[in-house]
Scaffold this active site. Structure first.
Site, PDB file in Angstrom:
ATOM      1  N   CYS A 166       0.688  -1.192   0.118  1.00  0.00           N
ATOM      2  CA  CYS A 166      -0.020   0.008   0.126  1.00  0.00           C
ATOM      3  C   CYS A 166       0.887   1.132   0.068  1.00  0.00           C
ATOM      4  CB  CYS A 166      -0.750  -0.108   1.288  1.00  0.00           C
ATOM      5  SG  CYS A 166      -2.014  -1.173   1.407  1.00  0.00           S
TER       6      CYS A 166
HETATM    7  N1  LIG Z   1      -2.829  -5.579   1.846  1.00  0.00           N
HETATM    8  C1  LIG Z   1      -3.232  -4.400   2.590  1.00  0.00           C
HETATM    9  O1  LIG Z   1      -2.699  -4.294   3.708  1.00  0.00           O
HETATM   10  C2  LIG Z   1      -4.257  -3.783   1.728  1.00  0.00           C
HETATM   11  C3  LIG Z   1      -4.933  -2.749   2.639  1.00  0.00           C
HETATM   12  C4  LIG Z   1      -5.908  -2.064   2.146  1.00  0.00           C
HETATM   13  C5  LIG Z   1      -6.022  -2.136   0.826  1.00  0.00           C
HETATM   14  N2  LIG Z   1      -5.480  -2.947   0.002  1.00  0.00           N
HETATM   15  C6  LIG Z   1      -5.653  -3.136  -1.096  1.00  0.00           C
HETATM   16  O2  LIG Z   1      -6.178  -4.204  -1.559  1.00  0.00           O
HETATM   17  C7  LIG Z   1      -6.398  -4.952  -2.920  1.00  0.00           C
HETATM   18  C8  LIG Z   1      -5.639  -6.485  -2.645  1.00  0.00           C
HETATM   19  O3  LIG Z   1      -4.506  -6.357  -1.745  1.00  0.00           O
HETATM   20  P1  LIG Z   1      -3.935  -7.564  -1.127  1.00  0.00           P
HETATM   21  O4  LIG Z   1      -2.927  -7.297  -0.222  1.00  0.00           O
HETATM   22  O5  LIG Z   1      -5.241  -8.354  -0.678  1.00  0.00           O
HETATM   23  O6  LIG Z   1      -3.215  -8.384  -2.271  1.00  0.00           O
HETATM   24  P2  LIG Z   1      -2.779 -10.130  -2.368  1.00  0.00           P
HETATM   25  O7  LIG Z   1      -1.899 -10.157  -3.320  1.00  0.00           O
HETATM   26  O8  LIG Z   1      -2.566 -10.505  -0.813  1.00  0.00           O
HETATM   27  O9  LIG Z   1      -4.417 -10.743  -2.775  1.00  0.00           O
HETATM   28  C9  LIG Z   1      -4.803 -10.839  -3.827  1.00  0.00           C
HETATM   29  C10 LIG Z   1      -5.159 -11.957  -4.372  1.00  0.00           C
HETATM   30  O10 LIG Z   1      -5.667 -11.753  -5.741  1.00  0.00           O
HETATM   31  C11 LIG Z   1      -5.481 -12.934  -6.695  1.00  0.00           C
HETATM   32  N3  LIG Z   1      -5.850 -12.504  -8.162  1.00  0.00           N
HETATM   33  C12 LIG Z   1      -4.839 -11.886  -8.795  1.00  0.00           C
HETATM   34  N4  LIG Z   1      -5.209 -11.801  -9.878  1.00  0.00           N
HETATM   35  C13 LIG Z   1      -6.781 -12.377  -9.920  1.00  0.00           C
HETATM   36  C14 LIG Z   1      -7.679 -12.200 -10.781  1.00  0.00           C
HETATM   37  N5  LIG Z   1      -7.520 -11.814 -12.043  1.00  0.00           N
HETATM   38  N6  LIG Z   1      -8.882 -13.055 -10.730  1.00  0.00           N
HETATM   39  C15 LIG Z   1      -8.872 -13.637  -9.272  1.00  0.00           C
HETATM   40  N7  LIG Z   1      -7.879 -13.545  -8.373  1.00  0.00           N
HETATM   41  C16 LIG Z   1      -6.858 -12.901  -8.613  1.00  0.00           C
HETATM   42  C17 LIG Z   1      -4.240 -13.286  -6.458  1.00  0.00           C
HETATM   43  O11 LIG Z   1      -3.881 -14.639  -6.588  1.00  0.00           O
HETATM   44  C18 LIG Z   1      -4.272 -13.125  -4.952  1.00  0.00           C
HETATM   45  O12 LIG Z   1      -4.481 -14.184  -3.809  1.00  0.00           O
HETATM   46  C19 LIG Z   1      -5.098  -4.246  -3.437  1.00  0.00           C
HETATM   47  O13 LIG Z   1      -5.660  -3.171  -4.429  1.00  0.00           O
HETATM   48  C20 LIG Z   1      -4.531  -3.136  -2.370  1.00  0.00           C
HETATM   49  O14 LIG Z   1      -4.063  -2.058  -2.829  1.00  0.00           O
HETATM   50  C21 LIG Z   1      -4.378  -3.976   0.400  1.00  0.00           C
END
Ligand SMILES: NC(=O)c1ccc[n+]([C@@H]2O[C@H](COP(=O)([O-])OP(=O)(O)OC[C@H]3O[C@@H](n4cnc5c(N)ncnc54)[C@H](O)[C@@H]3O)[C@@H](O)[C@H]2O)c1
Length: 439
Positions: A272
Site C-alpha cells: 500500500c
Molecule cells: N494488504 C493490505 O494491507 C491492503 C490494505 C488495504 C487495501 N489493499 C488493497 O487491496 C487490494 C488487494 O490487496 P492484497 O494485499 O489483498 O493483495 P494479495 O496479493 O494479498 O491478494 C490478492 C489475491 O488476488 C488474486 N488474484 C490476482 N489476480 C486475480 C484475478 N484476475 N482473478 C482472481 N484473483 C486474482 C491473487 O492470486 C491473490 O491471492 C489491492 O488493491 C491493495 O492495494 C491492501
C-alpha cells in the site's frame, strides 16, 4: 462457523462472491461468513484455493479454525473458475493493484477479474470494487468492461466502490471496527452496497461518488508516505544534531491537538504505502500536474536502507567496505507481525550489504527464505545466542513482537536498532538507534 455465529445468520443472508483471496479478501470472506452469508471465494492461485478448501488459513490475521469451521459448515468454498459466481447475489473484488516495471499503475489484475466476471453478471447483482486505485477507475475502467456484456450499471446491476482499509497485524482495530467508506455509480448502487456492508461493519460512511472514495483511500496512504518521509528526514537531522528523535517524538506527542506521532524506520514496504501514492501521482501527471510531495517523500524513504548500511559501515569499518563483516538482520518483512515481504526495505538493505561483501544472515519467524533480484537466496536462521554473538552487527529491521530483545541486547557485539526496540534494556552491547543522535 460456531453455533452462535450460525444463529446470527439472518433472513436476508446472501451468497457473496469474493474475487481475490489475499490479505484483504480472506479476512473479508471470514467477516461475511460471520455475518451469516455464504461465501464463494475465487482466486487464480490454485494453491490458495486448495488450502482454503482444505480448511487452512494462509493469512496470519485469519484464524485457521475460523476457515476450517466455515468450510466444514458449507459457508465458505473456493474455486478458480469464475463460473462459480453464477449463484452470487453480490461480488466483491479484492485483486492486487501493483505497479508496472515503469512504476505506473498496473490494472491488469482488476481488468482481468472484471472481464471474467462479465459472463456471469446477472440483473440485480451488486458488484463492489475494493482494490485501491486512482480516481476514475470504477466509472471509467470497471464500468465499461462490465457493461460490454449488455447489462447497464445502475439500471440492470449495481456497481459500487468501497476502499479496503485493513491494517494487517493491527490488534487494536478489528476489521469491522474500521468505518467503511461506501460509494456507488448511482445513489441506489451506494444504498445496496451500504446495506451489505452494514451487516459486517459497525459504521458505514456514505461517500458522494466513487471518485471521492477512490481518492480518499489514496489520500490516507499518501498522508502516511509523506509523514513517514518527514520523520525519516528528521531522524537524519537528529543524528547529526546529537538529539534523540525518539525522545523528541515522545515529548511532542504530549500535545493533545495538532500533532500526530510518526516514527522513523529503515524504509517502507508492503502493497500500500509505497504503491498507492504513485497511483495518485500518475493520475496527477495525466492531468498535467506534478505531485512534488509524493515524489520527494518516495525519494527520502527509498534512501533509508542506504543510510542504515552507511551507518553500520561507519560503526564497523570506517572508510572501508563491509567486506567480510557478518551481519545478522532481525526481521525482514515490511512491518511488525506480518508475513508480507512485498516491497520490504529489508530487500534493498540486504542487497546493499551483500554488494559490499558482507556475510548477511537473517532471522524472521514469518519468512523461511528470501530471494534477492540478483538470484541470491538466503535461508532464515534462528536468533540463537550463538547466531547473535557471532555477528559483527545485528540490525533490527523489523521488531516482531516475538523478537528476543533481551537476548539480542545481552549477546550482540553491536546492535543497529532502526525501531527503538532494544534500547534501555541495560546491556553491555553497543546499541545505536536510528535517529538516536549518534552520527
Ligand atoms: N494488504 C493490505 O494491507 C491492503 C490494505 C488495504 C487495501 N489493499 C488493497 O487491496 C487490494 C488487494 O490487496 P492484497 O494485499 O489483498 O493483495 P494479495 O496479493 O494479498 O491478494 C490478492 C489475491 O488476488 C488474486 N488474484 C490476482 N489476480 C486475480 C484475478 N484476475 N482473478 C482472481 N484473483 C486474482 C491473487 O492470486 C491473490 O491471492 C489491492 O488493491 C491493495 O492495494 C491492501
Amino acid at each position: 462457523m460456531g453455533t452462535s455465529d450460525r444463529a446470527a445468520a439472518h433472513a436476508g443472508a446472501s451468497v457473496i462472491g469474493l474475487v481475490g483471496l489475499g490479505y484483504v479478501g480472506l479476512p473479508l470472506a471470514a467477516a461475511f461468513v460471520r455475518a451469516g452469508h455464504q461465501v464463494i471465494g475465487i482466486d487464480t492461485d490454485e494453491t490458495k484455493i486448495r488450502k482454503l478448501n482444505a480448511g487452512i488459513s494462509y493469512i496470519p490475521d485469519v484464524n485457521g479454525s475460523v476457515v476450517g469451521q466455515a468450510v466444514e459448515a458449507g459457508m465458505l468454498r473456493g474455486a478458480t473458475d469464475f463460473a462459480a459466481l453464477a449463484v452470487a447475489d453480490a461480488i466483491v473484488v479484492c485483486v492486487p493493484t501493483p505497479l508496472t516495471e515503469e512504476r505506473t499503475p498496473d490494472l491488469s489484475h482488476l481488468s482481468d477479474a472484471c472481464e471474467r466476471i462479465r459472463p456471469h453478471l446477472k440483473p440485480g447483482q451488486l458488484i463492489v470494487v475494493e482494490s485501491s486505485t486512482f480516481p476514475g477507475t470504477t466509472t471509467g475502467i470497471v464500468r465499461p468492461i462490465l457493461e460490454q456484456g449488455g447489462l447497464s450499471a445502475g439500471r440492470d446491476f449495481h456497481l459500487a466502490y468501497s476502499p479496503e482499509r485493513i491494517d494487517p497485524g493491527n490488534k487494536q482495530y478489528a476489521l469491522h471496527q474500521v468505518p467503511k467508506l461506501v460509494s456507488g455509480v448511482t445513489a441506489a448502487c451506494r444504498a445496496k452496497a451500504s446495506e451489505l456492508y452494514g451487516q459486517v461493519f459497525d459504521r458505514i460512511v456514505p461517500v458522494p461518488t466513487p471518485e471521492i472514495a477512490e481518492t480518499a483511500k489514496l489520500l490516507e496512504n499518501s498522508f502516511r508516505l509523506v509523514n513517514i518521509a518527514f520523520i525519516n528526514e528528521l531522524a537524519l537531522v537528529c543524528d547529526r544534531l546529537k538529539v534523540d528523535i525518539w525522545e523528541v517524538i515522545a515529548a511532542a506527542s504530549t500535545k493533545p491537538y495538532g500533532f500526530m506521532p510518526f516514527y522513523p524506520g529503515p524504509g517502507i514496504g508492503g502493497h500500500c504505502i509505497p504503491v498507492d501514492p504513485l497511483y495518485l501521482q500518475w493520475k496527477a501527471k495525466e492531468a498535467g500536474l506534478e505531485s512534488s510531495f509524493i515524489e520527494l517523500s518516495g525519494r527520502i524513504n527509498a534512501s533509508m536502507p542506504a543510510y542504515v548500511a552507511a551507518e553500520v559501515r561507519r560503526l564497523l569499518a570506517p572508510g572501508t567496505t563491509l567486506s567480510g563483516a557478518r551481519i545478522l538482520v532481525y526481521g525482514v518483512t515490511y512491518k511488525r507481525d506480518v508475513a508480507d515481504l512485498r516491497e520490504s526495505s529489508a530487500l534493498e538493505l540486504i542487497r546493499l550489504l551483500v554488494e559490499e561483501g558482507a556475510d548477511v544472515r537473517f532471522c524472521d519467524p514469518f519468512v523461511a527464505s528470501l530471494r534477492l533480484a540478483s538470484g541470491l537466496t538466503l535461508t532464515a536462521v534462528e536468533p540463537t545466542a550463538e547466531a547473535i554473538a557471532e555477528a559483527d552487527c545485528v540490525i533490527v529491521h523489523t521488531d516482531h513482537s516475538v523478537m528476543p530483545a533481551e537476548r539480542i541486547a545481552a549477546c550482540a557485539k553491536l546492535v543497529y536498532d532502526t525501531r527503538h526496540a532494544i534500547g534501555g534494556r541495560g546491556t553491555a552491547a553497543q546499541v545505536v538507534k536510528l535517529g538516536g543522535g549518534s552520527a
